[in-house]
Design an enzyme around this catalytic site. Structure first.
Site, PDB file in Angstrom:
ATOM      1  N   HIS A 191       0.855  -1.192   0.000  1.00  0.00           N
ATOM      2  CA  HIS A 191       0.000   0.000   0.000  1.00  0.00           C
ATOM      3  C   HIS A 191       0.885   1.234   0.000  1.00  0.00           C
ATOM      4  O   HIS A 191       2.093   1.143   0.245  1.00  0.00           O
ATOM      5  CB  HIS A 191      -0.946  -0.009   1.206  1.00  0.00           C
ATOM      6  CG  HIS A 191      -0.270   0.091   2.542  1.00  0.00           C
ATOM      7  ND1 HIS A 191       0.639  -0.844   3.005  1.00  0.00           N
ATOM      8  CD2 HIS A 191      -0.347   1.037   3.521  1.00  0.00           C
ATOM      9  CE1 HIS A 191       1.062  -0.493   4.205  1.00  0.00           C
ATOM     10  NE2 HIS A 191       0.484   0.645   4.543  1.00  0.00           N
TER      11      HIS A 191
ATOM     12  N   HIS B 199       1.351   3.920   1.884  1.00  0.00           N
ATOM     13  CA  HIS B 199       1.803   4.712   3.013  1.00  0.00           C
ATOM     14  C   HIS B 199       3.324   4.860   2.850  1.00  0.00           C
ATOM     15  O   HIS B 199       3.996   3.932   2.399  1.00  0.00           O
ATOM     16  CB  HIS B 199       1.476   4.024   4.352  1.00  0.00           C
ATOM     17  CG  HIS B 199       0.101   4.342   4.867  1.00  0.00           C
ATOM     18  ND1 HIS B 199      -0.642   3.463   5.629  1.00  0.00           N
ATOM     19  CD2 HIS B 199      -0.667   5.466   4.721  1.00  0.00           C
ATOM     20  CE1 HIS B 199      -1.807   4.028   5.937  1.00  0.00           C
ATOM     21  NE2 HIS B 199      -1.848   5.234   5.395  1.00  0.00           N
TER      22      HIS B 199
ATOM     23  N   ASP C 191       5.955   4.659   4.524  1.00  0.00           N
ATOM     24  CA  ASP C 191       6.947   3.704   5.039  1.00  0.00           C
ATOM     25  C   ASP C 191       7.032   2.424   4.205  1.00  0.00           C
ATOM     26  O   ASP C 191       7.813   1.533   4.516  1.00  0.00           O
ATOM     27  CB  ASP C 191       6.666   3.369   6.515  1.00  0.00           C
ATOM     28  CG  ASP C 191       5.265   2.824   6.767  1.00  0.00           C
ATOM     29  OD1 ASP C 191       4.299   3.341   6.176  1.00  0.00           O
ATOM     30  OD2 ASP C 191       5.136   1.871   7.566  1.00  0.00           O
ATOM     31  N   HIS C 192       6.231   2.346   3.124  1.00  0.00           N
ATOM     32  CA  HIS C 192       6.253   1.129   2.302  1.00  0.00           C
ATOM     33  C   HIS C 192       6.733   1.381   0.870  1.00  0.00           C
ATOM     34  O   HIS C 192       6.905   0.427   0.120  1.00  0.00           O
ATOM     35  CB  HIS C 192       4.869   0.471   2.285  1.00  0.00           C
ATOM     36  CG  HIS C 192       4.478  -0.008   3.645  1.00  0.00           C
ATOM     37  ND1 HIS C 192       4.537  -1.339   4.013  1.00  0.00           N
ATOM     38  CD2 HIS C 192       4.078   0.668   4.744  1.00  0.00           C
ATOM     39  CE1 HIS C 192       4.166  -1.454   5.290  1.00  0.00           C
ATOM     40  NE2 HIS C 192       3.884  -0.243   5.757  1.00  0.00           N
TER      41      HIS C 192
ATOM     42  N   HIS D   2      -6.700  -2.524   5.850  1.00  0.00           N
ATOM     43  CA  HIS D   2      -5.912  -1.400   6.341  1.00  0.00           C
ATOM     44  C   HIS D   2      -6.704  -0.128   6.055  1.00  0.00           C
ATOM     45  O   HIS D   2      -7.791  -0.191   5.470  1.00  0.00           O
ATOM     46  CB  HIS D   2      -4.541  -1.420   5.666  1.00  0.00           C
ATOM     47  CG  HIS D   2      -3.511  -0.590   6.347  1.00  0.00           C
ATOM     48  ND1 HIS D   2      -3.360  -0.549   7.714  1.00  0.00           N
ATOM     49  CD2 HIS D   2      -2.551   0.248   5.850  1.00  0.00           C
ATOM     50  CE1 HIS D   2      -2.361   0.273   8.016  1.00  0.00           C
ATOM     51  NE2 HIS D   2      -1.870   0.775   6.905  1.00  0.00           N
TER      52      HIS D   2
ATOM     53  N   ASP E 129       0.589  -4.024   5.938  1.00  0.00           N
ATOM     54  CA  ASP E 129      -0.132  -3.550   7.133  1.00  0.00           C
ATOM     55  C   ASP E 129      -1.576  -4.024   7.082  1.00  0.00           C
ATOM     56  O   ASP E 129      -2.266  -3.801   6.095  1.00  0.00           O
ATOM     57  CB  ASP E 129      -0.131  -2.012   7.182  1.00  0.00           C
ATOM     58  CG  ASP E 129       1.272  -1.444   7.353  1.00  0.00           C
ATOM     59  OD1 ASP E 129       2.232  -2.228   7.398  1.00  0.00           O
ATOM     60  OD2 ASP E 129       1.381  -0.212   7.462  1.00  0.00           O
TER      61      ASP E 129
ATOM     62  N   HIS F 103       7.128  -5.061  10.935  1.00  0.00           N
ATOM     63  CA  HIS F 103       6.456  -3.768  11.086  1.00  0.00           C
ATOM     64  C   HIS F 103       6.287  -3.457  12.584  1.00  0.00           C
ATOM     65  O   HIS F 103       5.208  -3.098  13.060  1.00  0.00           O
ATOM     66  CB  HIS F 103       5.093  -3.789  10.362  1.00  0.00           C
ATOM     67  CG  HIS F 103       4.559  -2.420  10.037  1.00  0.00           C
ATOM     68  ND1 HIS F 103       3.797  -1.701  10.904  1.00  0.00           N
ATOM     69  CD2 HIS F 103       4.693  -1.646   8.930  1.00  0.00           C
ATOM     70  CE1 HIS F 103       3.463  -0.543  10.346  1.00  0.00           C
ATOM     71  NE2 HIS F 103       3.992  -0.484   9.144  1.00  0.00           N
TER      72      HIS F 103
HETATM   73 ZN    ZN Z   1       3.328   0.750   7.569  1.00  0.00          ZN
HETATM   74 ZN    ZN Z   2       0.115   1.523   6.488  1.00  0.00          ZN
END
Ligand code: ZN
Ligand code: ZN
Length: 305
Positions: A61, A63, A65-66, A138, A208, A266
């Site tokens: 996804h 976000h 951090d990915h 998520h 996530d 994570h």
């Molecule tokens: Zn994340």
């Molecule tokens: Zn996320």
């Protein structure tokens, strides 16, 4: 070979000992990346995974951090002379984001990159395996992935082949590859000398998510489940609100699915100094669990016949 390298195991933001999400799979020399958080390319260098044989990136996804590691990684590979195409798979939005990565800054990529959007249950066929997209739960459009190897041929029955008059040598190899052979005017079929096909290995990567039905189903009998394990059980309310999972919830899912090994990743920054609460809460329910650490490597063996 099926080797997993955890390049980034932190949740939501980098900490001094965890990079954001990225999991590298090396399958028979082909590199497949699941998520690509900021700094992933340097983690590849530290772990010596290589990067030029990367065939595809699966993003769970969008976000930050990915995926923030993608622009740097694709530009470095261009700088290093990559000419092979690269495919970025992910949920809705992937095509648009990929076009954006390709023009970010004054970059002039020397190879082709395409973005492919997947829906749950879509399948990407690889050489000797497939990746199936999984519905996850998520706060934004998201997918998990199951990497499923093709079944392996059954065991070759040497004595039986010899008994049928096949001389050891090239004809053995031909039978093992699934082709019939002719000896003394008689046809010997592969099914006469090969056992039943044996399953390949299955790895599930969730990105996530809350624990959910689709991940449970896809993980049944899986060799390895790599699941969002952001929090220990004390944070259950917040895990639910932020659409992540607690160690205990994931352990229960792993137990029900009968996975061989569970890796929690994570990990929230609140466990920077000590991830033991996460491990303890999962161990209460499911014994064969590890809390991932950056640069940790794992071989996934074939299950015994
Ligand atoms: Zn994340
Ligand atoms: Zn996320």
């Amino acid at each position: 070979m099926l080797r997993i390298t955890f390049l980034g195991t932190g949740g939501s933001l980098p900490t001094r000992n965890r990079n954001p999400s990225a999991v590298m799979v090396n399958r028979e020399g082909e590199l497949i990346l699941f998520d690509c958080g900021e700094g992933t390319q340097q983690q590849m260098m530290r772990a010596k995974t290589g990067m030029m044989s990367l065939s595809s990136i699966f993003i769970s996804h969008f976000h930050a951090d990915h995926f923030l590691g993608i622009p740097g990684l694709i530009q470095t590979m261009s700088f290093l002379g990559r000419t092979e195409p690269l495919t970025i798979y992910g949920p809705e939005g992937t095509r648009e984001f990929t076009e954006f990565f390709k023009i970010l800054g004054y970059c002039n990529l020397k190879y082709e990159i395409r973005g492919v959007e997947l829906k749950p249950d879509d399948i990407v066929e690889g050489e000797g395996y497939m990746v199936r997209a999984l519905k996850t739960e998520h706060s934004i459009p998201s997918l998990g992935y199951a990497l499923i190897e093709n079944p392996r041929p059954g065991r070759f029955n040497r004595e039986k082949a010899v008994g049928l008059g096949v001389p050891p040598g090239p004809l053995f190899a031909k039978l093992q590859r699934g082709n019939p052979v002719e000896v003394n005017g008689k046809i010997v079929k592969p099914e006469e000398v090969m056992g039943i096909p044996r399953p390949g290995r299955t790895i599930v990567y969730t990105g996530d998510t809350r624990p959910c039905e689709e991940v449970l189903e896809a993980s049944r009998d899986a060799d390895l489940l790599i699941h969002d394990g952001s929090f220990a059980d004390e944070m259950a309310d917040w895990a639910e609100e932020s659409m992540h999972s607690t160690a205990g919830e994931v352990a229960a899912l792993a137990k029900e699915a009968g996975v061989r090994k569970l890796v929690l990743t994570h990990i929230s920054s609140r466990y920077t100094d000590d991830a033991d609460p996460v491990l303890k809460d999962s161990k209460k329910v499911f014994e064969n669990v590890i809390v991932a650490e950056d640069l940790m490597e794992l071989e996934v063996p074939y299950r015994p016949d």
